[in-house]
Design an enzyme around this catalytic site. Structure first.
Site, mmCIF file in Angstrom:
data_model
loop_
_atom_site.group_PDB
_atom_site.id
_atom_site.type_symbol
_atom_site.label_atom_id
_atom_site.label_comp_id
_atom_site.label_asym_id
_atom_site.label_seq_id
_atom_site.Cartn_x
_atom_site.Cartn_y
_atom_site.Cartn_z
ATOM 1 N N PRO A 98 0.822 -1.220 0.000
ATOM 2 C CA PRO A 98 0.000 0.000 0.000
ATOM 3 C C PRO A 98 0.848 1.258 0.000
ATOM 4 C CG PRO A 98 -0.936 -1.588 1.492
ATOM 5 C CD PRO A 98 0.370 -2.184 1.011
ATOM 6 N N CYS A 99 0.418 2.230 -0.804
ATOM 7 C CA CYS A 99 1.245 3.414 -1.033
ATOM 8 C C CYS A 99 0.645 4.688 -0.469
ATOM 9 C CB CYS A 99 1.456 3.587 -2.536
ATOM 10 S SG CYS A 99 -0.101 3.811 -3.467
#
Length: 345
Positions: A98-99
């Site tokens: 996840p960014c």
């Protein structure tokens, strides 16, 4: 029929084609709706496992990748034995941790706990010891206060057992056939014993523009019009501009930067995870509405044949905005197959 649509149709046909007996294997973590999976599938890989915690994304994976085992749950619960291979047998291990903590579209919080999920990726990397790994993330991870965390991730990948040669490169998706202004950081690691350096594909074409992407698009899918606070502002936003442009042109202060309007003759604005019809989103160049479900899929490189069932536009927006554009990953997967895996078979 337009060349853009032809390329996406060909991508889908290659994805659904039978696998060769000696097809390279891949596992995808943080798989989302399958942007990476589609790229690998089109490049002839056999995907053994896709890991995804989001319920809607997992349902999309099962619908569009019926032959792939889907682990719907937390990556911390993944037992390495699930793929049935001994360490070193897996060809490629893929993942997009996840960014949101890195993203320039958010608050970019260095202590966001999601920034640490890469450690689970490293755990499985050391357990499976694939020939090659690919990790994808947003360009924001190499900017400003996020740079130390980027260095930490790069170091962890280089130190992962049994040892990998690692190169990270910022890649502009437009040069690989998608009509969007989107840059992604692609890490490629090659196991030391193979004696080969990591490789990334070079640019394939001039970036397409929105007009190319929408050619021969029939059913546009699900649509939404602006609501609430932005109802009066939205019609004033110029093609290629945003809400701030509209307000400042009328003597106001800059605001609503994320209320954007696409331009026919430019690549589209980057589609992010969230859209809110009362605050932000990307609007059609001419029409009084946001881009539709099928339009954002075209922009991001998802073929028309991808089945969203009865998904709501905001759910589709989340899947597309979080995805790796399939044509980009197809280029990465094909390069790895031809230049690293094939010489070692």
């Amino acid at each position: 029929m337009g060349a853009y649509k032809d390329r996406l149709d060909a991508l889908w046909e290659a994805h659904v084609a039978p696998r060769a007996d000696d097809a390279p294997t891949v596992v995808s973590t943080f798989a989302g709706g399958g942007g990476s999976s589609l790229g690998y599938g089109a490049a002839g890989y056999r995907e053994l496992l896709a890991v995804e915690w989001d319920k809607h994304a997992a349902a999309c994976l099962r619908r569009n990748f019926p032959h792939v085992q889907v682990h719907h749950g937390d990556i911390t619960d993944v037992d390495p034995d699930i793929i049935g291979l001994a360490p070193g047998e897996l060809d490629v291990f893929d993942g997009s941790p996840p960014c949101q903590g890195f993203s320039t579209a958010g608050k970019r919080q260095i202590d966001d706990p999601r920034n640490q999920l890469f450690r689970e990726y490293v755990r499985l990397l050391e357990a499976w010891q694939p020939k090659v790994f690919v990790m994808e993330n947003v360009s924001g991870m190499v900017k400003g206060k996020m740079r130390p965390l980027f260095a930490e991730i790069l170091t962890a990948l280089k130190q992962a057992k049994p040892g990998y040669r690692v190169v990270a490169r910022l890649m502009d998706c437009g040069y690989f056939g998608v009509a969007t202004m989107r840059k992604r950081m692609i890490f490629v690691g090659v196991r030391e014993d193979l004696g080969l350096d990591p490789v990334h594909p070079g640019p394939l074409m001039r970036p397409p523009v929105l007009r190319d992407a929408f050619e021969d698009l029939g059913d546009v899918g699900v649509t939404l019009e602006p609501r609430g606070k932005v109802t009066s502002l939205a019609p004033l936003v110029p093609a290629g501009g945003d809400g701030a442009d509209a307000l400042q042109a009328r003597g106001g202060r800059g605001a609503y930067f994320n209320l954007q309007r696409a331009h026919w003759d430019r690549p589209c604005w980057t589609i992010t995870k969230s859209m809110n019809p009362a605050r932000h989103g990307i609007m059609h160049p001419d029409l009084p509405r946001f881009l539709s479900s099928r339009e954002i899929c075209r922009v991001q490189g998802f073929p028309d044949a991808y089945d969203w069932a009865d998904s709501k536009l905001m759910d589709i927006w989340a899947r597309v905005g979080n995805s790796v554009p399939p044509p980009l990953m197809h280029a990465v997967a094909s390069t790895i197959r031809d230049r690293i895996l094939t010489p070692n078979r």
